[in-house]
Design an enzyme around this catalytic site. Structure first.
Site, short mmCIF file in Angstrom:
data_model
loop_
_atom_site.label_atom_id
_atom_site.label_comp_id
_atom_site.label_asym_id
_atom_site.label_seq_id
_atom_site.Cartn_x
_atom_site.Cartn_y
_atom_site.Cartn_z
N HIS A 198 96.06 50.58 75.69
CA HIS A 198 94.67 51.01 75.70
C HIS A 198 94.35 51.64 74.34
CE1 HIS A 198 90.87 52.17 77.44
NE2 HIS A 198 91.03 53.36 76.90
N ASN A 208 100.40 48.37 80.17
CA ASN A 208 99.10 48.09 79.54
C ASN A 208 99.00 48.85 78.23
OD1 ASN A 208 96.35 47.14 79.40
ND2 ASN A 208 95.67 49.18 80.03
N GLY A 267 94.00 38.03 71.25
CA GLY A 267 95.45 37.89 71.38
C GLY A 267 96.27 38.47 70.23
N SER A 268 95.70 39.43 69.50
CA SER A 268 96.48 39.98 68.38
C SER A 268 97.69 40.77 68.88
CB SER A 268 95.61 40.83 67.45
OG SER A 268 95.21 42.02 68.09
N ASN A 269 97.58 41.39 70.04
CA ASN A 269 98.74 42.10 70.58
C ASN A 269 99.81 41.12 71.06
OD1 ASN A 269 98.47 45.20 70.61
ND2 ASN A 269 96.43 44.44 71.12
N MET A 282 90.97 41.66 80.81
CA MET A 282 89.77 42.41 81.17
C MET A 282 89.47 42.37 82.67
SD MET A 282 89.26 43.55 78.28
CE MET A 282 87.69 44.38 78.36
N ARG A 283 90.51 42.43 83.48
CA ARG A 283 90.32 42.35 84.91
C ARG A 283 91.25 43.35 85.59
NH1 ARG A 283 87.43 38.84 87.48
NH2 ARG A 283 86.58 37.56 85.82
C1 GRF Z 1 93.25 45.88 72.39
O1 GRF Z 1 92.49 46.81 71.66
C2 GRF Z 1 93.88 46.52 73.60
O2 GRF Z 1 94.20 47.87 73.42
C3 GRF Z 1 92.77 46.41 74.63
O3 GRF Z 1 92.20 45.16 74.38
C4 GRF Z 1 92.37 44.81 73.00
C5 GRF Z 1 93.00 43.45 72.95
O4 GRF Z 1 93.05 42.96 71.64
N1 GRF Z 1 93.29 46.60 75.97
P1 GRF Z 1 93.84 41.62 71.34
O5 GRF Z 1 93.27 40.53 72.22
O6 GRF Z 1 95.29 41.86 71.61
O7 GRF Z 1 93.58 41.34 69.88
#
Ligand code: GRF
Length: 200
Positions: free
Chosen positions: A108, A106, A11-13, A89-90
């Site tokens: 990536h 999204n 969940g860092s994003n 992841m789905r």
């Molecule tokens: C990130 O690298 C994003 O680009 C990919 O999954 C990862 C999620 O990281 N789709 P986080 O859970 O947000 O730390």
């Protein structure tokens, strides 16, 4: 605009998005996190941020339709306008994508269309590329394939290990994703076919 964040992992994003919201730069509300993985770090982070987290596990439903119906119900309850996938992841079904057409974004961790899939950073590193990066894009029916909003490159340095490269890519993600969502929330993205024009 009410934005839901979908995540399966640490969940860092999500955290980067919340930091941008709290600083007043990204002017959206985030009333809901949807997570499909028990114990995922994002669940704790949502609690810390005071954002409701709906844990919706695919294994608890007979089929994908029932699983997505449960997600739809949550989105409806929170009057969600748009969705940011952040390590979810789905694959979403074509019906789901179509219900939120051009409202699902999204991130990536590679320069699409190179290195699609769940192991993009490791795949790019193993391939030996000199340059990789981050892509933010609209979601369509295919995996990692919709119209590209923003990309930023990250050079692979000779002394890089997978871990150091991952760290730099995540740093770029945490800047690029809130920025792309801000453009979206401000109505500055015009989609025409595969092309996304950024209006000034
Ligand atoms: C990130 O690298 C994003 O680009 C990919 O999954 C990862 C999620 O990281 N789709 P986080 O859970 O947000 O730390």
């Amino acid at each position: 605009m009410n934005l839901a964040v979908f995540a399966s992992g640490r969940g860092s994003n999500f955290e980067a998005i919340m930091a941008s919201v709290k600083s007043g730069v990204l002017r959206v509300s985030v009333p809901l996190v949807v997570c499909d993985t028990p114990g995922a770090g994002v669940l704790k982070l949502a609690e810390k941020e005071g954002v409701e987290a709906a844990l919706i596990e695919r294994a608890c439903f007979a089929g994908r339709k029932e699983f997505e119906d449960a997600i739809h119900a949550q989105l409806h309850n929170h009057a969600i306008d748009a969705i940011a996938l952040a390590g979810f992841m789905r694959m979403l079904s074509p019906a789901f994508v179509s219900a939120y057409r051009n409202r699902i974004i999204n991130i990536h961790p590679a320069l699409l269309p190179s290195f699609k899939g769940a192991n993009a950073i490791a795949d790019a590193f193993a391939y030996g590329v000199r340059v990789t990066g981050v892509t933010v894009h609209f979601v369509d029916e295919e995996m990692d394939s919709g119209p590209i909003i923003l990309q930023r490159h990250v050079a692979v340095e000779p002394q890089d290990t997978l871990e150091t490269l991952e760290q730099r890519i995540h740093e770029v993600e945490h800047e690029l994703y809130p920025h792309a969502l801000k453009l979206f929330a401000e109505g500055k993205l015009a989609i025409s076919g595969r092309k996304v024009e950024i209006l000034t």
